[in-house]
Design a protein around this motif. Sequence first.
Motif, short mmCIF file in Angstrom:
data_model
loop_
_atom_site.label_atom_id
_atom_site.label_comp_id
_atom_site.label_asym_id
_atom_site.label_seq_id
_atom_site.Cartn_x
_atom_site.Cartn_y
_atom_site.Cartn_z
N THR A 1 0.79 -1.03 0.04
CA THR A 1 0.10 0.03 -0.03
C THR A 1 0.75 1.19 -0.17
N SER A 2 0.57 2.35 -0.84
CA SER A 2 1.21 3.43 -0.74
C SER A 2 0.39 4.60 0.03
N GLU A 3 -0.82 4.25 0.56
CA GLU A 3 -1.83 4.87 1.30
C GLU A 3 -1.11 5.19 2.71
N GLN A 4 -1.76 6.29 3.13
CA GLN A 4 -1.22 6.71 4.68
C GLN A 4 -1.64 5.91 5.69
N VAL A 5 -2.92 5.86 5.57
CA VAL A 5 -3.76 5.16 6.64
C VAL A 5 -4.24 3.90 6.23
N ASN A 6 -3.98 2.67 6.91
CA ASN A 6 -4.15 1.40 6.56
C ASN A 6 -4.78 0.64 7.56
N GLU B 1 -7.73 -18.02 3.97
CA GLU B 1 -6.65 -17.29 4.96
C GLU B 1 -5.96 -16.27 4.43
N GLY B 2 -5.56 -15.32 5.06
CA GLY B 2 -4.68 -14.21 4.48
C GLY B 2 -5.02 -12.92 4.94
N LEU B 3 -4.87 -11.80 4.28
CA LEU B 3 -4.96 -10.45 4.90
C LEU B 3 -5.97 -9.72 4.24
N VAL B 4 -6.61 -8.65 4.56
CA VAL B 4 -7.40 -7.61 3.77
C VAL B 4 -6.75 -6.31 4.45
N LEU B 5 -6.41 -5.52 3.54
CA LEU B 5 -5.84 -4.32 3.85
C LEU B 5 -6.78 -3.17 3.32
N TYR B 6 -7.31 -2.23 3.93
CA TYR B 6 -7.91 -1.16 3.42
C TYR B 6 -7.25 0.12 3.56
N GLY B 7 -6.99 0.87 2.35
CA GLY B 7 -5.67 1.76 2.43
C GLY B 7 -6.74 3.12 1.95
N LEU B 8 -6.36 4.31 2.76
CA LEU B 8 -6.77 5.30 2.46
C LEU B 8 -5.72 6.70 2.80
N SER B 9 -5.95 7.84 2.24
CA SER B 9 -5.03 8.95 2.39
C SER B 9 -5.45 9.47 3.61
N GLY B 10 -4.42 10.29 4.44
CA GLY B 10 -4.58 10.77 5.66
C GLY B 10 -5.84 11.65 5.73
N THR C 1 3.55 5.53 4.82
CA THR C 1 3.40 5.39 3.61
C THR C 1 4.34 4.19 3.25
N LYS C 2 4.09 3.53 1.85
CA LYS C 2 4.83 2.46 1.27
C LYS C 2 5.13 1.34 2.22
N VAL C 3 4.03 0.75 2.73
CA VAL C 3 3.90 -0.30 3.56
C VAL C 3 3.70 -1.53 2.66
N LYS C 4 4.94 -2.76 2.97
CA LYS C 4 4.83 -3.69 2.24
C LYS C 4 4.62 -5.01 3.16
N ILE C 5 3.69 -5.59 3.18
CA ILE C 5 3.55 -6.71 4.14
C ILE C 5 3.89 -7.76 3.72
N SER C 6 4.91 -8.57 4.05
CA SER C 6 5.58 -9.57 3.32
C SER C 6 5.42 -10.94 3.92
N THR C 7 4.56 -10.97 5.07
CA THR C 7 4.36 -12.42 5.55
C THR C 7 3.84 -13.39 4.80
N LEU C 8 3.26 -12.96 3.91
CA LEU C 8 2.49 -13.98 3.15
C LEU C 8 2.76 -13.71 1.67
N ASP C 9 3.05 -14.82 0.73
CA ASP C 9 3.52 -14.69 -0.58
C ASP C 9 2.35 -14.99 -1.41
N ILE C 10 1.24 -14.12 -1.20
CA ILE C 10 -0.02 -14.47 -1.86
C ILE C 10 -0.29 -13.26 -2.66
#
Lengths: 121, 162
Positions: free
Chosen positions: B38-43, B53-62, B121-130
């Motif tokens: 995500t390149s958003e500020q708030v996630n 199983e996995g993750l869902v990320l909701y990203g939005l600007s500040g 910003t620029k959060v990369k979540i790399s616990t899952l290779d999905i």
Amino acid sequence: MSKRILVADDALFMRATLKAILTGNGFEVVGEATNGQEAVELYQSLKPDGVTMDITMPVMDGISAVAKIKEIDPNARIMMVSAMGQKDMVLQAIQAGARDFLIKPFQPDNVVEKVNNLIAA
Amino acid sequence: MKVQYVAPFAEAAINVCQMVLGTTPERGQLAARPQLFTSEQVNIVCGIVGNVEGLVLYGLSGSTALRIASAMVGQKMVIFDQLAASAIAELGNMISGNSASLLAQQGIKCDITPPTLIRGTKVKISTLDIPALVVPLKLGDLGSLEVNISLQERQHHNGLAA
């Protein structure tokens, strides 16, 4: 005398929203629990007339908390307020001893109606 | 990552935003990313456990986060404080919870974990290779919300069926 309600939800926003709705409609929110464990402890110390209980919470989830509270007080009046509305989840909550289920997001009128039913039942 | 997992999240996001924010989101074009990023500020990150199983990320600007929090709390918020953060996290929780109900209707049982809010910003979540599928939603004057879905069918280790 106002009916005394315990609100259990890990989200500050949701506790504040429920508190505003309930106090604005003549209820007294006597306690706020941020997880299931706190809800059990506060139930014992506050002995409220009713409880609103979230399901997805850290430390102890809401369904486990309902079961614990019902062990302590089989007459406890607890209503689930959760975003998880699938049939299995509702059944588990009812089996644990919850009397009603409200799915988030909700309309304020629904909260008031259901809490009124909860404490009148 | 199956596309069939996307529809429940898009539908739930639209329903929840309609009810909570009073605005009907406009769905943008589906995109794919090799990883959850995500390149958003708030996630807001919600874990999904169960048949999928996995993750869902909701990203939005500040600024969008502040406008949404203001709409949810019912008063203009100028600082992204604890209450604003909690409101935004709860929005993610409600979308994920409603999605889980829709997935259950398809016979896919899953549970959600409490939401985690990540700011920066620029959060990369790399616990899952999905790989992740991304649904952009336009929320009128409020801004936009990006729903990143990174799910897979539950893995059966050691050849044992769960």
